[in-house]
Design a protein around this motif. Structure first.
Motif, PDB file in Angstrom:
ATOM      1  N   VAL A 212       0.844  -1.194   0.000  1.00 34.47           N
ATOM      2  CA  VAL A 212       0.000   0.000   0.000  1.00 34.47           C
ATOM      3  C   VAL A 212       0.881   1.246   0.000  1.00 34.47           C
ATOM      4  O   VAL A 212       0.665   2.199  -0.751  1.00 34.47           O
ATOM      5  N   SER A 213       1.920   1.211   0.831  1.00 35.37           N
ATOM      6  CA  SER A 213       2.808   2.356   0.955  1.00 35.37           C
ATOM      7  C   SER A 213       3.560   2.637  -0.346  1.00 35.37           C
ATOM      8  O   SER A 213       3.646   3.779  -0.799  1.00 35.37           O
ATOM      9  N   GLN A 214       4.071   1.556  -0.961  1.00 28.49           N
ATOM     10  CA  GLN A 214       4.818   1.745  -2.217  1.00 28.49           C
ATOM     11  C   GLN A 214       3.908   2.226  -3.343  1.00 28.49           C
ATOM     12  O   GLN A 214       4.312   3.031  -4.183  1.00 28.49           O
ATOM     13  N   LEU A 215       2.653   1.731  -3.349  1.00 22.78           N
ATOM     14  CA  LEU A 215       1.713   2.221  -4.345  1.00 22.78           C
ATOM     15  C   LEU A 215       1.455   3.710  -4.133  1.00 22.78           C
ATOM     16  O   LEU A 215       1.297   4.474  -5.093  1.00 22.78           O
ATOM     17  N   GLY A 216       1.453   4.103  -2.868  1.00 23.31           N
ATOM     18  CA  GLY A 216       1.322   5.529  -2.566  1.00 23.31           C
ATOM     19  C   GLY A 216       2.431   6.333  -3.224  1.00 23.31           C
ATOM     20  O   GLY A 216       2.190   7.406  -3.795  1.00 23.31           O
ATOM     21  N   TYR A 217       3.652   5.801  -3.167  1.00 26.28           N
ATOM     22  CA  TYR A 217       4.777   6.462  -3.857  1.00 26.28           C
ATOM     23  C   TYR A 217       4.488   6.649  -5.345  1.00 26.28           C
ATOM     24  O   TYR A 217       4.758   7.690  -5.928  1.00 26.28           O
ATOM     25  N   MET A 218       3.957   5.586  -5.946  1.00 27.66           N
ATOM     26  CA  MET A 218       3.711   5.671  -7.394  1.00 27.66           C
ATOM     27  C   MET A 218       2.687   6.751  -7.690  1.00 27.66           C
ATOM     28  O   MET A 218       2.837   7.527  -8.637  1.00 27.66           O
ATOM     29  N   PHE A 219       1.624   6.800  -6.875  1.00 26.54           N
ATOM     30  CA  PHE A 219       0.617   7.839  -7.105  1.00 26.54           C
ATOM     31  C   PHE A 219       1.194   9.215  -6.845  1.00 26.54           C
ATOM     32  O   PHE A 219       0.872  10.177  -7.543  1.00 26.54           O
ATOM     33  N   LEU A 220       2.056   9.306  -5.839  1.00 25.12           N
ATOM     34  CA  LEU A 220       2.705  10.593  -5.571  1.00 25.12           C
ATOM     35  C   LEU A 220       3.453  11.057  -6.812  1.00 25.12           C
ATOM     36  O   LEU A 220       3.333  12.216  -7.237  1.00 25.12           O
ATOM     37  N   ALA A 221       4.193  10.142  -7.419  1.00 27.90           N
ATOM     38  CA  ALA A 221       4.943  10.510  -8.621  1.00 27.90           C
ATOM     39  C   ALA A 221       3.995  10.916  -9.746  1.00 27.90           C
ATOM     40  O   ALA A 221       4.174  11.960 -10.392  1.00 27.90           O
ATOM     41  N   ALA A 222       2.937  10.097  -9.959  1.00 28.60           N
ATOM     42  CA  ALA A 222       2.001  10.401 -11.051  1.00 28.60           C
ATOM     43  C   ALA A 222       1.328  11.743 -10.809  1.00 28.60           C
ATOM     44  O   ALA A 222       1.153  12.544 -11.734  1.00 28.60           O
ATOM     45  N   GLY A 223       0.977  12.005  -9.543  1.00 27.49           N
ATOM     46  CA  GLY A 223       0.323  13.274  -9.233  1.00 27.49           C
ATOM     47  C   GLY A 223       1.235  14.464  -9.477  1.00 27.49           C
ATOM     48  O   GLY A 223       0.764  15.568  -9.765  1.00 27.49           O
ATOM     49  N   CYS A 224       2.535  14.256  -9.359  1.00 26.34           N
ATOM     50  CA  CYS A 224       3.481  15.338  -9.609  1.00 26.34           C
ATOM     51  C   CYS A 224       3.852  15.418 -11.083  1.00 26.34           C
ATOM     52  O   CYS A 224       4.769  16.151 -11.463  1.00 26.34           O
ATOM     53  N   GLY A 225       3.184  14.648 -11.910  1.00 30.26           N
ATOM     54  CA  GLY A 225       3.442  14.713 -13.342  1.00 30.26           C
ATOM     55  C   GLY A 225       4.617  13.867 -13.788  1.00 30.26           C
ATOM     56  O   GLY A 225       5.009  13.908 -14.950  1.00 30.26           O
ATOM     57  N   ALA A 226       5.192  13.082 -12.868  1.00 29.18           N
ATOM     58  CA  ALA A 226       6.342  12.245 -13.242  1.00 29.18           C
ATOM     59  C   ALA A 226       5.837  10.831 -13.535  1.00 29.18           C
ATOM     60  O   ALA A 226       6.084   9.893 -12.779  1.00 29.18           O
ATOM     61  N   TYR A 227       5.101  10.696 -14.649  1.00 25.83           N
ATOM     62  CA  TYR A 227       4.492   9.407 -14.962  1.00 25.83           C
ATOM     63  C   TYR A 227       5.542   8.346 -15.237  1.00 25.83           C
ATOM     64  O   TYR A 227       5.366   7.178 -14.900  1.00 25.83           O
ATOM     65  N   GLY A 228       6.634   8.752 -15.865  1.00 28.24           N
ATOM     66  CA  GLY A 228       7.713   7.807 -16.155  1.00 28.24           C
ATOM     67  C   GLY A 228       8.273   7.225 -14.867  1.00 28.24           C
ATOM     68  O   GLY A 228       8.506   6.017 -14.760  1.00 28.24           O
TER      69      GLY A 228
ATOM     70  N   LYS B 165      13.127   4.975  -6.626  1.00 29.06           N
ATOM     71  CA  LYS B 165      12.724   5.822  -5.507  1.00 29.06           C
ATOM     72  C   LYS B 165      13.381   7.196  -5.613  1.00 29.06           C
ATOM     73  O   LYS B 165      12.724   8.217  -5.371  1.00 29.06           O
ATOM     74  N   ASP B 166      14.620   7.225  -6.019  1.00 22.60           N
ATOM     75  CA  ASP B 166      15.284   8.523  -6.155  1.00 22.60           C
ATOM     76  C   ASP B 166      14.655   9.362  -7.253  1.00 22.60           C
ATOM     77  O   ASP B 166      14.565  10.583  -7.141  1.00 22.60           O
ATOM     78  N   GLU B 167      14.216   8.678  -8.309  1.00 22.55           N
ATOM     79  CA  GLU B 167      13.572   9.435  -9.382  1.00 22.55           C
ATOM     80  C   GLU B 167      12.288  10.080  -8.871  1.00 22.55           C
ATOM     81  O   GLU B 167      11.972  11.220  -9.207  1.00 22.55           O
ATOM     82  N   ILE B 168      11.561   9.326  -8.035  1.00 26.86           N
ATOM     83  CA  ILE B 168      10.330   9.888  -7.482  1.00 26.86           C
ATOM     84  C   ILE B 168      10.643  11.059  -6.559  1.00 26.86           C
ATOM     85  O   ILE B 168      10.060  12.137  -6.671  1.00 26.86           O
ATOM     86  N   LEU B 169      11.616  10.858  -5.649  1.00 23.30           N
ATOM     87  CA  LEU B 169      11.955  11.933  -4.722  1.00 23.30           C
ATOM     88  C   LEU B 169      12.404  13.181  -5.484  1.00 23.30           C
ATOM     89  O   LEU B 169      12.012  14.302  -5.154  1.00 23.30           O
ATOM     90  N   LEU B 170      13.179  12.952  -6.527  1.00 22.15           N
ATOM     91  CA  LEU B 170      13.661  14.074  -7.330  1.00 22.15           C
ATOM     92  C   LEU B 170      12.494  14.818  -7.968  1.00 22.15           C
ATOM     93  O   LEU B 170      12.403  16.041  -7.900  1.00 22.15           O
ATOM     94  N   SER B 171      11.558  14.055  -8.560  1.00 21.90           N
ATOM     95  CA  SER B 171      10.474  14.741  -9.265  1.00 21.90           C
ATOM     96  C   SER B 171       9.540  15.446  -8.293  1.00 21.90           C
ATOM     97  O   SER B 171       8.995  16.502  -8.603  1.00 21.90           O
ATOM     98  N   VAL B 172       9.384  14.891  -7.095  1.00 26.86           N
ATOM     99  CA  VAL B 172       8.551  15.583  -6.100  1.00 26.86           C
ATOM    100  C   VAL B 172       9.253  16.862  -5.660  1.00 26.86           C
ATOM    101  O   VAL B 172       8.635  17.916  -5.520  1.00 26.86           O
ATOM    102  N   HIS B 173      10.555  16.754  -5.462  1.00 30.23           N
ATOM    103  CA  HIS B 173      11.336  17.926  -5.055  1.00 30.23           C
ATOM    104  C   HIS B 173      11.187  19.064  -6.066  1.00 30.23           C
ATOM    105  O   HIS B 173      11.123  20.231  -5.704  1.00 30.23           O
ATOM    106  N   LEU B 174      11.110  18.691  -7.340  1.00 32.29           N
ATOM    107  CA  LEU B 174      11.067  19.713  -8.394  1.00 32.29           C
ATOM    108  C   LEU B 174       9.650  20.159  -8.728  1.00 32.29           C
ATOM    109  O   LEU B 174       9.464  21.139  -9.438  1.00 32.29           O
ATOM    110  N   ALA B 175       8.623  19.434  -8.223  1.00 32.84           N
ATOM    111  CA  ALA B 175       7.263  19.668  -8.706  1.00 32.84           C
ATOM    112  C   ALA B 175       6.664  20.910  -8.069  1.00 32.84           C
ATOM    113  O   ALA B 175       5.746  20.829  -7.252  1.00 32.84           O
ATOM    114  N   ASP B 176       7.166  22.082  -8.451  1.00 36.62           N
ATOM    115  CA  ASP B 176       6.682  23.298  -7.812  1.00 36.62           C
ATOM    116  C   ASP B 176       5.281  23.687  -8.290  1.00 36.62           C
ATOM    117  O   ASP B 176       4.716  24.655  -7.799  1.00 36.62           O
ATOM    118  N   HIS B 177       4.735  22.942  -9.268  1.00 41.44           N
ATOM    119  CA  HIS B 177       3.370  23.242  -9.693  1.00 41.44           C
ATOM    120  C   HIS B 177       2.338  22.569  -8.803  1.00 41.44           C
ATOM    121  O   HIS B 177       1.148  22.821  -8.934  1.00 41.44           O
TER     122      HIS B 177
END
Lengths: 536, 672
Positions: free
Chosen positions: B345-361, B430-442
């Motif tokens: 559940v937690s890891q799926l949350g990460y994926m949605f976090l990334a998708a929500g920040c526009g980092a679908y890849g 995981k780093d790609e997700i953290l990076l994209s969240v860090h940058l997702a100023d929108h």
């Protein structure tokens, strides 16, 4: 393909004729001191229904899905002075429902092969009588003939419930009879009123709905039915209301549904199957064939009311089904919910909604028919239908559990099975009219899963706690054959509904076109001189 | 269907598992003639294995096309058509679905093989073996249809199909009341999500039909979508009456569907209970494939979410909160599969976090690595469960590293991957997700999102190493008898473990490392492959920033792991003390915040009571049937008995006579 002109008439009359013939022979045998053995009754009854099915298959094959007009038309004067005729014909809508009827009757005859102990002769006779009534109702293009069949059908059904039913069978039969009578008598008044209008405008009585192909004689659909400014009993709203009451009781719409759980629960399995499978479709069919085209302005006026009632039916039927303790009653209330979908799609008044609605009528006939048969098979083994009496049935009866599972999923509306296609088209059509109503109706899809799966789990899964369930025997060959016959259309409609939708496309478009044309009709036609009227 | 890139092998990929499922079904359901064991294995594993081979060929065919136009299609027939609406049975292979079919058939095949060994040891009743494989094949078919579908409706078919199989497999041992309950619960909670999926689909079709586009295929939806992207809808008064962007509304509806299938707040409750199913099922359906369908849906519809920032922000926040919530709950669980379930559940949350920040890849990349390491963890857990005779409580394990060499090593590989140890597969995703969240100023509050995600990474490392140490290290907490009979699982079990372990360790470096960490051209072949079909929000990235973020994340993960080592290996007495110290807070977490009980109290019970007491007993039986209908009948009968003496024999005749008289009167009036 050239049409056999009387094929449809044969299809309709064959079952009743066989039944009467059997009675005649039986009478002769009786006077000679003997009687026809039950096997002959049973065999010939099934034979007649199978022959009807074969003839119906010929109708299906011969039907040209590209044409919009009625096919297999037969027309013969009956009471010419009043314009009452034997007038039958098919379009895609009636074709589907006639096939459903002809398909279900042999199935229930086989299914009830052994469980009719007393007065088998009457049972077979009434089944055949009922089949003729149902087929005639769907094929009638003369309004009075339609009414005759509509009422005729009532007689065998009341007897089937009242004689072969459960402990409260007489109460249920009378209730069913009275409910239906109240509605249909009002319908009779209204249809006479329409013919009256027609006679006033054209100078001749005629109950034919559409003109006979090639004839110039005006039919009911040429009649101008005023919207306002006429005596109240001549206006569309009142006439529509009278028809609608009869049909709404039959469908049934909440709050006119209370006859249904009793009738379903008390009826013998075969009665329940035909009641749910075919008789409940009469209401929807009546709307599509008669009420909509005759009173299109009133139809549109009544849409909010019927949307509301259908929506209430979907949610209310599902919630009440959820708390039933008797499986058959649960299925009965689920019918209220399913028929709510049918009504909703119909009153969406667009191609998607109408096609979904007709297809869902067929789906409901097959799926709910199968559910009643399955419940009947459990009842035969345990003589109870209480959910709490069961549990863990999958262990002694794995084949039963598997087929039951498929049918439950079809009823829930799982894609690849039939229920989904109908529900999807209905919801699609509804969304185009009103997204909020559509969204609320979609909740019914969630609730369907709740009550069906909850019941299934309590009956089929879990440990076998009741010792009486331990030795249950799994389905026999006859039972399997019956259920497999029903599984075939469940999968077919689910995987390739185009076979059926293809036959609906032109007819549904035509229905909508006629409604449109008649909506813009604002004046009565110039009164024809008596000389101009072609008398038949 | 443009027909330019027809690939007529496509339909065989789902058709093979379907054929196997149908054969199994006919044998079991109708003829009651189970196939011999070896035939069952050959049929099931063969079908899925061939599907994998075909998927691989399809991938090769796809890569031969130029990067911008990698699309293969195959249309079979019209499924549902009415009026302007038409949905085909047609398949679409683009980089996104190619990745998915490889995961589904590849991981699926390994789990099929694993299941042979597992179910042999675990088949509690006769004929369960073939039934199990029938369901697995049906699942593989549904999942492949889900990801290969060319339109939303066909995708919904697969979507419901996997739900059905999940239901059947959770309740596989149906004689147990609890399993059957969990199965139904999963199906019904998923149906609540399906409600969102359906409404979203209807809204989308309806809006597009209004602008003259009747097709429901993804490619056409994508083309036509800009026409309605800026459309507004007026909500009715009782919903606040505000103007909403239609795209946002549709996006939220689809997200409800995704949240149901992928177990996000508030619909996650079914997934921990889904662990009632056999362990291979937990690995395949409830970790690697089905539960990621929601993420796939969001990515498939990325063109819509790119135009719906409101919906995307909701997704990001729900994802982050789910990741944190589930990680917290996982800390206090003692059932080995429950820990892994909350971790999923937690890891799926990460994926949605990334998708929500526009980092679908990044979401799809994490989906892929997660499929490797989480399937591995579940299968290894299954191997442990087999070895200790169906004990799942980690409080009753310990010291198993001596007995289960392969299981322990592969489990460790999975733990390191999920914790994000440098250059393991989870590290890159995981780093790609953290990076994209860090940058997702929108995204509103993206800084908070970053900190939540980082903190969760630490928690993840902590609870995974806690699990690892509790199972394999320390004193054994089993009886001597139990210890004596422990042995490593059979080869059909260990070989899939080793294959998955290799992927979990090296898959990241080989397929998709960020170019910051492996400085060669096109190192991130995975990311570059899927990028063209996703509406990813792009940012310029400094390599040094990537290094900094990776260093911080690794440090946090290391702290989590070190804490677990300290508490469970060095000072094993401490956890009990801490538990006592925390008291109520600990019980709250251990009891999973009593969310299930809360739902039951405020939703389920009231609804049942309302239906039973108010609607059924009150309205239906009492008011409508007894008072209104019965009252009318009684009234008429009484009147008839009083006024018309002939009505002695009761209801029917009197009533009928009245109606007949009335009808005749009306007809007489009409006809004069």
């Amino acid at each position: 393909m050239t049409e056999l002109p009387d094929l449809l008439t044969y299809v309709i009359l064959l079952p009743l004729a066989t039944g009467l013939m059997l009675f005649a022979i039986d009478g002769v045998a009786h006077s000679a001191g003997g009687s026809l053995p039950p096997q002959i009754w049973r065999g010939l009854g099934l034979g007649a229904s199978l022959a009807t099915l074969v003839l119906t298959a010929m109708l299906w094959i011969g039907y040209d899905p590209t044409r919009i007009e009625m096919q297999f038309v037969a027309h013969a004067a009956w009471v010419p002075a009043l314009g009452i005729n034997w007038y039958v014909g098919l379009d895609g809508i009636s074709l589907l429902l006639i096939c459903l009827t002809a398909f279900l009757v042999p199935i229930v005859l086989v299914a009830s092969w052994n469980d009719v102990g007393r007065s088998l002769r009457g049972y077979v006779f009434f089944m055949l009588f009922l089949e003729t009534g149902m087929l005639g109702t769907f094929a009638s293009l003369n309004l009075l003939q339609f009414y005759v069949f509509w009422e005729l059908m009532l007689v065998p059904m009341v007897f089937l419930i009242g004689v072969w039913g459960g402990p409260r069978r007489v109460y249920a039969a009378v209730k069913f009879f009275l409910f239906t009578m109240v509605g249909s008598l009002l319908m009779l008044v209204a249809l006479v009123a329409v013919a009256w209008l027609h006679a006033e405008q054209f100078g001749v009585w005629n109950f034919d709905l559409v003109a006979v192909p090639g004839s110039q004689v005006p039919a009911l659909l040429d009649t101008f039915v005023p919207v306002a400014g006429a005596p109240w009993w001549q206006t569309q709203s009142w006439l529509f209301a009278a028809f609608a009451l009869a049909f709404a009781i039959k469908i049934p719409l909440v709050p006119l549904h209370t006859w249904l759980p009793d009738a379903h629960t008390e009826a013998p399995t075969a009665g329940s199957v035909l009641l749910a499978g075919v008789l409940l479709k009469m209401g929807g069919y009546g709307f599509l064939r008669f009420a909509f085209p005759l009173f299109p302005v009133a139809t549109v006026e009544f849409v909010p009311l019927f949307f509301g009632l259908a929506l209430v039916g979907i949610l209310y039927g599902a919630l009440v089904a959820m708390v039933q303790t008797d499986i058959k009653r649960l299925v009965a209330y689920s019918s209220v919910a399913h028929l709510g979908f049918v009504t909703l799609g119909m009153f969406a008044l667009n191609v998607e909604g109408l096609e979904g609605s007709v297809l869902q009528m067929v789906n409901h006939g097959i799926t709910t028919g199968a559910l009643f048969l399955l419940v009947g098979m459990l009842y035969e083994r345990r003589h109870t239908r209480e959910i709490s009496e069961f549990g863990g049935i999958a262990k002694p009866m794995p084949v039963f559990a598997a087929i039951f599972g498929v049918v439950v999923m079809a009823s829930i509306g799982l894609p690849l099975l039939n229920g989904f296609v109908g529900e999807f088209l209905i919801l699609l059509g509804t969304f185009r009219v009103n997204a909020w109503v559509g969204a609320a109706a979609t909740l019914g899809v969630v609730l369907a899963a709740v009550y069906m799966l909850w019941m299934y789990r309590r009956v089929v899964f879990g440990p076998v706690e009741n010792p009486e369930n331990r030795g249950l025997i799994d389905l026999g060959g006859r039972e399997k054959a019956v259920l497999v016959a029903l599984l075939i259309p469940i999968f077919w409609i689910g995987i390739h509904p185009e076979t059926f939708l293809k036959r609906l496309h032109p007819s549904v478009r035509e229905t909508l076109r006629v409604m449109e044309v008649r909506t813009v009709l604002t004046d009565p036609p110039a009164l024809a001189e008596p000389d101009d009227v072609v008398r038949r | 269907m443009n027909g330019a890139n027809e690939y007529d092998l496509l339909h065989w990929i789902p058709a093979l598992p379907l054929a196997a499922a149908v054969i199994h079904g006919l044998c079991l359901g109708l003829w009651r003639q189970p196939l011999p064991r070896i035939a069952t294995i050959a049929l099931s594993c063969g079908a899925t294995g061939l599907a994998f081979v075909l998927s691989f060929f399809a991938l090769l065919a796809l890569t031969e096309l130029p990067a911008g136009s990698r699309v293969l299609q195959e249309g079979l027939f019209t499924w549902i058509g009415a009026g302007p609406f038409s949905a085909e049975v047609a398949f679409l292979l683009d980089p996104l679905s190619a990745v998915m079919i490889l995961i589904v058939s590849g991981v699926g095949f390994l789990i099929h093989v694993y299941s042979i060994g597992y179910m042999d040891a675990d088949a509690r009743e006769d004929k369960g073996f073939q039934r199990f494989f029938a369901y697995l094949n049906l699942f593989t078919f549904s999942m492949l249809v889900l990801v290969l579908a060319d339109n939303l409706l066909l995708m919904f078919l697969g979507w419901e199909g996997v739900g059905l199989c999940s239901y059947l497999l959770i309740g596989f041992w149906y004689s147990d009341e609890w399993n059957a309950y969990c199965g139904s619960k999963a199906f019904i909670v998923n149906r609540i999500g399906d409600f969102g999926f359906l409404v979203g689909m209807f809204l989308l079709f309806w809006a597009l039909q209004d602008v003259g586009s009747g097709s429901v295929a993804f490619l056409e939806l994508q083309t036509a979508f800009p026409l309605i992207a800026d459309q507004m809808v007026q909500l009715p008064g009782w919903l606040g009456g505000a103007q909403w962007k239609l795209a946002t509304l549709i996006g939220l509806c689809f997200f409800l569907g995704a949240a149901g299938k992928s177990a996000q707040l508030p619909l996650y409750v079914w997934l921990p209970d889904a662990m009632a199913g056999p362990t291979p099922v937990s690995a395949l359906i409830h970790a690697a494939t089905m539960v990621t369908a929601g993420v796939y849906l969001i990515c498939r519809m990325s063109f819509l979410y790119a135009a719906a920032p409101g919906a995307s922000a909701v997704i990001a926040w729900v994802g982050a909160l789910t990741a944190l919530f589930a990680a917290v709950v996982a800390i206090a669980q003692t059932d080995i599969k429950k820990v892994l379930a909350y971790s999923t559940v937690s890891q799926l949350g990460y994926m949605f976090l990334a998708a929500g920040c526009g980092a679908y890849g990044a979401a799809i990349w994490h989906l892929t690595t997660h499929a490797w390491f989480k399937a591995l963890l579940f299968l290894a857990a299954g191997s442990v469960i087999l070895a200790v005779h169906h004990e799942q409580d980690i409080d009753k394990m310990g010291g198993l590293h001596r007995f289960l060499v392969w299981t322990r090593l592969t489990f460790l590989a999975g733990v390191l991957a999920i914790a994000g140890a440098p250059y393991f597969s989870g590290f890159f995703s995981k780093d790609e997700i953290l990076l994209s969240v860090h940058l997702a100023d929108h995204v509103p509050g993206h800084a908070a999102l970053y900190w939540i995600a980082l903190f969760t990474a630490g928690l993840t490392a902590f609870y995974m190493f806690r699990l690892y140490f509790r199972i394999f290290f320390g004193e054994s907490r089993m009886t001597r008898d139990q210890q004596g009979s422990i042995q490593e699982s059979p080869r059909t079990v260990t070989i899939p473990l080793i294959v998955l372990a290799i992927l979990a360790v090296a898959g990241g470096v080989v397929f998709g490392p960020s170019e910051a960490f492996i400085p060669i051209e096109d190192a991130n072949s995975f990311g570059n492959f899927v990028a063209p079909v996703l509406a990813t929000v792009h940012h310029e990235v400094e390599r040094s920033l990537e290094w900094q973020l990776a260093a911080v994340a690794t440090l946090v993960a290391f702290l989590g792991a070190a804490l677990a080592y300290g508490l469970y290996v060095v000072r094993p007495a401490y956890p009990a003390k801490i538990r006592r110290l925390l008291g109520g807070v600990f019980r709250l977490v251990e009891g999973r915040f009593w969310i299930d009980e809360l739902y039951d109290r405020i939703l389920v019970q009231p609804l049942v009571k309302l239906s039973d007491r108010v609607l059924y007993r009150g309205l239906d039986a009492r008011l409508l049937d007894d008072m209104v209908i019965g009252g009318t009948a009684r009234g008429i009968r009484a009147a008839a008995a009083d006024m018309l003496k002939f009505a002695q024999s009761g209801l029917v005749q009197g009533y009928l006579f009245l109606m007949l008289v009335g009808t005749l009167a009306i007809i007489g009036y009409l006809a004069f």
